[in-house]
Write a protein that holds these residues in place. Structure first.
Motif, PDB file in Angstrom:
ATOM      1  N   GLN A  78      34.310  35.561  40.735  1.00  0.00           N
ATOM      2  CA  GLN A  78      33.931  36.803  41.400  1.00  0.00           C
ATOM      3  C   GLN A  78      35.029  37.793  41.998  1.00  0.00           C
ATOM      4  OE1 GLN A  78      30.677  36.233  43.916  1.00  0.00           O
ATOM      5  NE2 GLN A  78      29.567  35.124  42.402  1.00  0.00           N
ATOM      6  N   MET A  79      35.748  36.926  42.461  1.00  0.00           N
ATOM      7  CA  MET A  79      36.961  37.685  43.221  1.00  0.00           C
ATOM      8  C   MET A  79      37.844  38.349  42.014  1.00  0.00           C
ATOM      9  SD  MET A  79      37.776  35.216  46.375  1.00  0.00           S
ATOM     10  CE  MET A  79      39.225  36.005  46.754  1.00  0.00           C
ATOM     11  N   ALA A  80      38.077  37.607  40.891  1.00  0.00           N
ATOM     12  CA  ALA A  80      38.870  38.167  39.998  1.00  0.00           C
ATOM     13  C   ALA A  80      38.196  39.527  39.298  1.00  0.00           C
ATOM     14  CB  ALA A  80      38.998  37.126  38.961  1.00  0.00           C
ATOM     15  N   SER A  81      36.805  39.333  39.052  1.00  0.00           N
ATOM     16  CA  SER A  81      36.169  40.339  38.640  1.00  0.00           C
ATOM     17  C   SER A  81      36.287  41.761  39.363  1.00  0.00           C
ATOM     18  CB  SER A  81      34.854  39.974  38.141  1.00  0.00           C
ATOM     19  OG  SER A  81      34.027  41.099  37.731  1.00  0.00           O
ATOM     20  N   ALA A  82      35.910  41.542  40.783  1.00  0.00           N
ATOM     21  CA  ALA A  82      36.138  42.563  41.705  1.00  0.00           C
ATOM     22  C   ALA A  82      37.535  43.185  41.773  1.00  0.00           C
ATOM     23  CB  ALA A  82      35.677  42.076  42.920  1.00  0.00           C
ATOM     24  N   ALA A  83      38.787  42.233  41.636  1.00  0.00           N
ATOM     25  CA  ALA A  83      40.048  42.685  41.610  1.00  0.00           C
ATOM     26  C   ALA A  83      40.362  43.487  40.431  1.00  0.00           C
ATOM     27  CB  ALA A  83      40.993  41.445  41.729  1.00  0.00           C
ATOM     28  N   ARG A  84      39.758  43.133  39.196  1.00  0.00           N
ATOM     29  CA  ARG A  84      39.821  44.044  38.097  1.00  0.00           C
ATOM     30  C   ARG A  84      39.325  45.222  38.133  1.00  0.00           C
ATOM     31  NH1 ARG A  84      39.869  38.620  36.050  1.00  0.00           N
ATOM     32  NH2 ARG A  84      41.753  37.962  35.042  1.00  0.00           N
ATOM     33  N   GLY A  85      38.056  45.300  38.579  1.00  0.00           N
ATOM     34  CA  GLY A  85      37.264  46.335  38.962  1.00  0.00           C
ATOM     35  C   GLY A  85      38.078  47.310  39.994  1.00  0.00           C
ATOM     36  N   MET A  86      38.677  46.959  40.709  1.00  0.00           N
ATOM     37  CA  MET A  86      39.562  47.882  41.851  1.00  0.00           C
ATOM     38  C   MET A  86      40.676  48.362  41.243  1.00  0.00           C
ATOM     39  SD  MET A  86      37.883  47.633  44.839  1.00  0.00           S
ATOM     40  CE  MET A  86      39.053  48.068  46.167  1.00  0.00           C
ATOM     41  N   ALA A  87      41.289  47.558  40.408  1.00  0.00           N
ATOM     42  CA  ALA A  87      42.525  48.089  39.509  1.00  0.00           C
ATOM     43  C   ALA A  87      42.021  49.252  38.635  1.00  0.00           C
ATOM     44  CB  ALA A  87      43.053  46.929  38.763  1.00  0.00           C
ATOM     45  N   ASP A  88      40.878  48.940  37.953  1.00  0.00           N
ATOM     46  CA  ASP A  88      40.321  50.246  37.184  1.00  0.00           C
ATOM     47  C   ASP A  88      39.920  51.286  37.704  1.00  0.00           C
ATOM     48  OD1 ASP A  88      40.835  48.294  34.902  1.00  0.00           O
ATOM     49  OD2 ASP A  88      38.444  47.783  34.578  1.00  0.00           O
ATOM     50  N   GLY A  89      39.561  51.074  39.031  1.00  0.00           N
ATOM     51  CA  GLY A  89      39.161  52.400  40.079  1.00  0.00           C
ATOM     52  C   GLY A  89      40.451  53.116  40.273  1.00  0.00           C
ATOM     53  N   TYR A  90      41.505  52.439  40.740  1.00  0.00           N
ATOM     54  CA  TYR A  90      42.751  52.964  40.747  1.00  0.00           C
ATOM     55  C   TYR A  90      43.284  53.911  39.466  1.00  0.00           C
ATOM     56  CZ  TYR A  90      42.610  51.361  45.821  1.00  0.00           C
ATOM     57  OH  TYR A  90      42.192  51.124  47.035  1.00  0.00           O
ATOM     58  N   LEU A  91      43.284  52.983  38.523  1.00  0.00           N
ATOM     59  CA  LEU A  91      43.695  53.721  37.632  1.00  0.00           C
ATOM     60  C   LEU A  91      42.963  54.826  36.998  1.00  0.00           C
ATOM     61  CD1 LEU A  91      44.551  50.534  35.178  1.00  0.00           C
ATOM     62  CD2 LEU A  91      46.248  52.245  36.653  1.00  0.00           C
ATOM     63  N   GLN A  92      41.686  54.829  37.241  1.00  0.00           N
ATOM     64  CA  GLN A  92      40.617  56.095  37.047  1.00  0.00           C
ATOM     65  C   GLN A  92      40.972  57.217  38.010  1.00  0.00           C
ATOM     66  OE1 GLN A  92      38.667  56.642  34.984  1.00  0.00           O
ATOM     67  NE2 GLN A  92      37.119  58.187  35.448  1.00  0.00           N
ATOM     68  N   ALA A  93      41.235  56.921  39.213  1.00  0.00           N
ATOM     69  CA  ALA A  93      41.794  57.852  40.015  1.00  0.00           C
ATOM     70  C   ALA A  93      42.981  58.663  39.663  1.00  0.00           C
ATOM     71  CB  ALA A  93      41.961  57.245  41.477  1.00  0.00           C
ATOM     72  N   ALA A  94      43.654  57.862  38.926  1.00  0.00           N
ATOM     73  CA  ALA A  94      45.108  58.861  38.460  1.00  0.00           C
ATOM     74  C   ALA A  94      45.111  59.180  37.266  1.00  0.00           C
ATOM     75  CB  ALA A  94      46.557  57.693  38.643  1.00  0.00           C
ATOM     76  N   GLY A  95      43.575  58.976  36.495  1.00  0.00           N
ATOM     77  CA  GLY A  95      43.567  59.661  35.088  1.00  0.00           C
ATOM     78  C   GLY A  95      44.177  58.867  33.979  1.00  0.00           C
ATOM     79  N   ILE A  96      44.691  57.330  34.371  1.00  0.00           N
ATOM     80  CA  ILE A  96      45.454  56.565  33.306  1.00  0.00           C
ATOM     81  C   ILE A  96      44.829  55.113  33.150  1.00  0.00           C
ATOM     82  CG2 ILE A  96      47.665  57.673  34.163  1.00  0.00           C
ATOM     83  CD1 ILE A  96      48.199  55.060  35.667  1.00  0.00           C
ATOM     84  N   LEU A  97      43.418  55.291  32.974  1.00  0.00           N
ATOM     85  CA  LEU A  97      42.669  54.050  32.898  1.00  0.00           C
ATOM     86  C   LEU A  97      43.147  53.242  31.455  1.00  0.00           C
ATOM     87  CD1 LEU A  97      40.481  52.126  33.769  1.00  0.00           C
ATOM     88  CD2 LEU A  97      38.602  53.492  32.664  1.00  0.00           C
ATOM     89  N   GLY A  98      43.542  54.052  30.672  1.00  0.00           N
ATOM     90  CA  GLY A  98      43.923  53.478  29.258  1.00  0.00           C
ATOM     91  C   GLY A  98      44.907  52.589  29.519  1.00  0.00           C
ATOM     92  N   GLU A  99      45.853  52.625  30.533  1.00  0.00           N
ATOM     93  CA  GLU A  99      46.837  51.700  30.699  1.00  0.00           C
ATOM     94  C   GLU A  99      46.560  50.434  31.153  1.00  0.00           C
ATOM     95  OE1 GLU A  99      50.190  53.442  33.035  1.00  0.00           O
ATOM     96  OE2 GLU A  99      49.937  55.326  31.867  1.00  0.00           O
TER      97      GLU A  99
END
Length: 118
Positions: free
Chosen positions: A83-104
């Motif tokens: 669960q922690m790993a999944s949440a951490a990946r979700g957090m990473a995706d959120g920050y990438l989305q905030a910068a408009g670079i989710l594709g990375e």
């Protein structure tokens, strides 16, 4: 919701709605930290899996109960770590989305795995 899932969902919603924006370099750095943590949690979860089947407690009923207790704790630890790993990946995706670079995300995840030696 799973451990950390609420925070990841709130971050994603804020990033998707434009309430949170970040510079790409800052988002990459934060995302890489979360992805490294997720990869470490994955490794710890694998270790917990192995702990579910440890032997050598003996044949007494109390020893078997002790073995089952440790196996149950290992199962619980494995689930929490996943669960922690999944949440951490979700957090990473959120920050990438905030910068408009989710594709990375895939590229950064690969770099995080390399960084911890997996």
């Amino acid at each position: 919701m799973a451990i950390g899932g609420d925070a990841a969902a709130r971050l994603w919603n804020a990033a998707s709605s434009g309430q949170l924006t970040m510079e790409p370099d800052a988002a990459r750095e934060v995302a890489q930290a979360y992805l490294r943590f997720a990869a470490m949690c994955d490794g710890w979860a694998k270790e917990a899996t192995h702990l579910k089947s440890i032997h050598g407690f003996g044949s007494l009923k109390s020893a078997q109960q002790l073995q089952l207790g440790f196996a149950s704790k290992a199962e619980s630890a494995e689930q929490v770590l996943k669960q922690m790993a999944s949440a951490a990946r979700g957090m990473a995706d959120g920050y990438l989305q905030a910068a408009g670079i989710l594709g990375e995300a895939d590229q950064l995840n690969g770099a995080a795995l390399t960084a911890i030696g997996q």
